[in-house]
Design an enzyme around this catalytic site. Structure first.
Site, PDB file in Angstrom:
ATOM      1  N   ASP A   1       0.830  -1.202   0.000  1.00 53.83           N
ATOM      2  CA  ASP A   1       0.000   0.000   0.000  1.00 53.83           C
ATOM      3  C   ASP A   1       0.868   1.258   0.000  1.00 53.83           C
ATOM      4  O   ASP A   1       2.042   1.220   0.344  1.00 53.83           O
ATOM      5  CB  ASP A   1      -0.898   0.014   1.245  1.00 53.83           C
ATOM      6  CG  ASP A   1      -2.221  -0.675   0.987  1.00 53.83           C
ATOM      7  OD1 ASP A   1      -2.454  -1.117  -0.146  1.00 53.83           O
ATOM      8  OD2 ASP A   1      -3.024  -0.764   1.937  1.00 53.83           O
TER       9      ASP A   1
ATOM     10  N   MET B   1      -7.931  10.185   8.506  1.00 56.77           N
ATOM     11  CA  MET B   1      -8.490  10.647   7.217  1.00 56.77           C
ATOM     12  C   MET B   1      -9.471  11.801   7.421  1.00 56.77           C
ATOM     13  O   MET B   1     -10.506  11.862   6.754  1.00 56.77           O
ATOM     14  CB  MET B   1      -9.200   9.482   6.495  1.00 56.77           C
ATOM     15  CG  MET B   1      -8.269   8.339   6.124  1.00 56.77           C
ATOM     16  SD  MET B   1      -9.108   6.903   5.478  1.00 56.77           S
ATOM     17  CE  MET B   1      -9.490   6.010   6.982  1.00 56.77           C
TER      18      MET B   1
ATOM     19  N   LYS C   1      -1.845   4.713  -4.632  1.00 59.60           N
ATOM     20  CA  LYS C   1      -1.978   5.822  -5.582  1.00 59.60           C
ATOM     21  C   LYS C   1      -0.645   6.487  -5.876  1.00 59.60           C
ATOM     22  O   LYS C   1      -0.588   7.574  -6.418  1.00 59.60           O
ATOM     23  CB  LYS C   1      -2.920   6.877  -4.988  1.00 59.60           C
ATOM     24  CG  LYS C   1      -4.327   6.384  -4.844  1.00 59.60           C
ATOM     25  CD  LYS C   1      -5.187   7.416  -4.149  1.00 59.60           C
ATOM     26  CE  LYS C   1      -6.514   6.787  -3.795  1.00 59.60           C
ATOM     27  NZ  LYS C   1      -7.166   7.407  -2.663  1.00 59.60           N
TER      28      LYS C   1
HETATM   29  N1  SAH Z   1      -4.072   1.196   8.766  1.00 62.42           N
HETATM   30  C1  SAH Z   1      -3.536   2.530   8.972  1.00 62.42           C
HETATM   31  C2  SAH Z   1      -4.564   3.584   8.650  1.00 62.42           C
HETATM   32  C3  SAH Z   1      -4.883   3.649   7.169  1.00 62.42           C
HETATM   33  S1  SAH Z   1      -6.045   4.908   6.811  1.00 62.42           S
HETATM   34  C4  SAH Z   1      -3.057   2.642  10.427  1.00 62.42           C
HETATM   35  O1  SAH Z   1      -3.350   1.757  11.235  1.00 62.42           O
HETATM   36  O2  SAH Z   1      -2.368   3.614  10.736  1.00 62.42           O
HETATM   37  C5  SAH Z   1      -4.971   6.196   6.294  1.00 62.42           C
HETATM   38  C6  SAH Z   1      -4.931   7.294   7.330  1.00 62.42           C
HETATM   39  O3  SAH Z   1      -4.108   6.912   8.425  1.00 62.42           O
HETATM   40  C7  SAH Z   1      -4.325   8.604   6.849  1.00 62.42           C
HETATM   41  O4  SAH Z   1      -5.236   9.382   6.113  1.00 62.42           O
HETATM   42  C8  SAH Z   1      -3.968   9.245   8.150  1.00 62.42           C
HETATM   43  O5  SAH Z   1      -5.120   9.748   8.799  1.00 62.42           O
HETATM   44  C9  SAH Z   1      -3.474   8.052   8.956  1.00 62.42           C
HETATM   45  N2  SAH Z   1      -2.018   7.865   8.849  1.00 62.42           N
HETATM   46  C10 SAH Z   1      -1.377   6.815   8.326  1.00 62.42           C
HETATM   47  N3  SAH Z   1      -0.039   6.948   8.458  1.00 62.42           N
HETATM   48  C11 SAH Z   1       0.151   8.117   9.093  1.00 62.42           C
HETATM   49  C12 SAH Z   1       1.308   8.823   9.542  1.00 62.42           C
HETATM   50  N4  SAH Z   1       2.535   8.345   9.374  1.00 62.42           N
HETATM   51  N5  SAH Z   1       1.117   9.999  10.166  1.00 62.42           N
HETATM   52  C13 SAH Z   1      -0.114  10.500  10.389  1.00 62.42           C
HETATM   53  N6  SAH Z   1      -1.230   9.884   9.990  1.00 62.42           N
HETATM   54  C14 SAH Z   1      -1.105   8.717   9.343  1.00 62.42           C
END
Ligand code: SAH
Length: 274
Positions: A53, A192, A75
């Site tokens: 991803d 998000m 993406k």
């Molecule tokens: N499975 C992931 C979440 C995926 S949804 C998890 O557990 O973290 C994607 C969202 O996760 C992004 O839009 C943001 O809100 C958050 N996100 C993922 N990585 C991030 C990071 N390094 N810093 C801040 N927000 C993050």
């Protein structure tokens, strides 16, 4: 349907000798490779095919074995993301061809990662999926600032919630959530949520005080990490003024009081310096 496959070293692609391969859903954590679990590292190193991803850092993908086939399904590079059903078909096909498949996801696969959908889909095809936890962004964001999500004096629990519902499904009931968070003293961790921060702010203000502290953390755990502190009443402005964008988490709650106090006492010094 066509898919652009990117392979680290396609010519030396190693195929597993087994008739039926296996599939592991692996959480890659928020980005810092040091935050990978040992179990995730072992799975990545023994994979023959990795479906990766967007939010997985390149340093983590580089831990794959030489010859492993790396397929980016996000993406990245401005391409449209690969349809979920196509990814699931690809996983099934690779397992049936005997591959050791790792589906590598940012954070934790079961927190807003569609991990549940993939496990269900593969189960329907008779394939058992092992799942390896990762550190979710909602945990890493505040920890990177030295702030806890719960604190006996300020927050009795945490809600992980998405600001972006599946198209066609109703989004979260922010008003009910705000009232509950206020009465039960909960920290809200919004994934998000940056693009809809204005409406989330308006809805949450129906049940939480305008002065409730907020922090927005972008790229948590990565070298490019940035954050900005504000209040619920200034959430959208805090994001805009600091040019924060995706991926960010928004955290709302009294557990941030110390961070907010430190930020406001630092402000006059910055203004003086300017
Ligand atoms: N499975 C992931 C979440 C995926 S949804 C998890 O557990 O973290 C994607 C969202 O996760 C992004 O839009 C943001 O809100 C958050 N996100 C993922 N990585 C991030 C990071 N390094 N810093 C801040 N927000 C993050």
């Amino acid at each position: 349907m066509s898919l652009t496959l990117t392979s680290s070293t396609p010519a030396t692609h190693v195929r597993a000798p087994m008739a039926l391969g296996r599939c592991t859903l692996v959480g890659a954590g928020p980005g810092d490779p040091e935050l990978l679990t040992l179990k995730a590292l072992r799975a990545i190193q023994s994979a023959t095919v990795l479906l990766v991803d967007d939010l997985v850092s390149d340093d983590i993908v580089a831990m794959a074995a030489p010859g492993a086939r790396v397929i980016h399904v996000g993406k990245r590079g401005g391409c449209k993301s690969t349809p979920q059903s196509f990814i699931e078909r690809l996983m099934i096909m690779a397992v049936r061809e005997g591959e050791q498949v790792v589906r590598l996801k940012g954070g934790d696969p079961f927190i807003f990662g569609r991990g549940g959908e993939e496990v269900e889909h593969l189960a329907q095809a008779g394939i058992h999926v092992e799942v390896v936890n990762g550190i979710t962004a909602g945990l890493a964001g505040l920890t990177s600032l030295g702030v806890p999500l719960t604190h006996r004096a300020h927050a009795q629990g945490v809600v992980f919630i998405t600001g972006h519902a599946k198209p066609g499904s109703p989004g979260p009931d922010w008003r009910t959530l705000a009232a509950t968070a206020h009465s039960a003293r909960l920290t809200l961790v919004i994934y998000m949520g940056v693009s809809s921060a204005g409406s989330i702010q308006d809805e949450l203000l129906s049940g939480l005080p305008p002065a409730t502290p907020v922090v927005v953390v972008q790229n948590a755990s990565l070298p490019l990490q940035r954050h900005a502190v504000g209040t619920l009443a200034t959430l959208q402005r805090t994001i805009a003024d600091n040019s924060l964008g995706s991926p960010s988490i928004i955290v709302v709650g009294d557990v941030l009081q110390g961070l907010a106090a430190a930020a406001s006492s630092a402000q006059p010094a910055l203004e003086k310096a300017a």
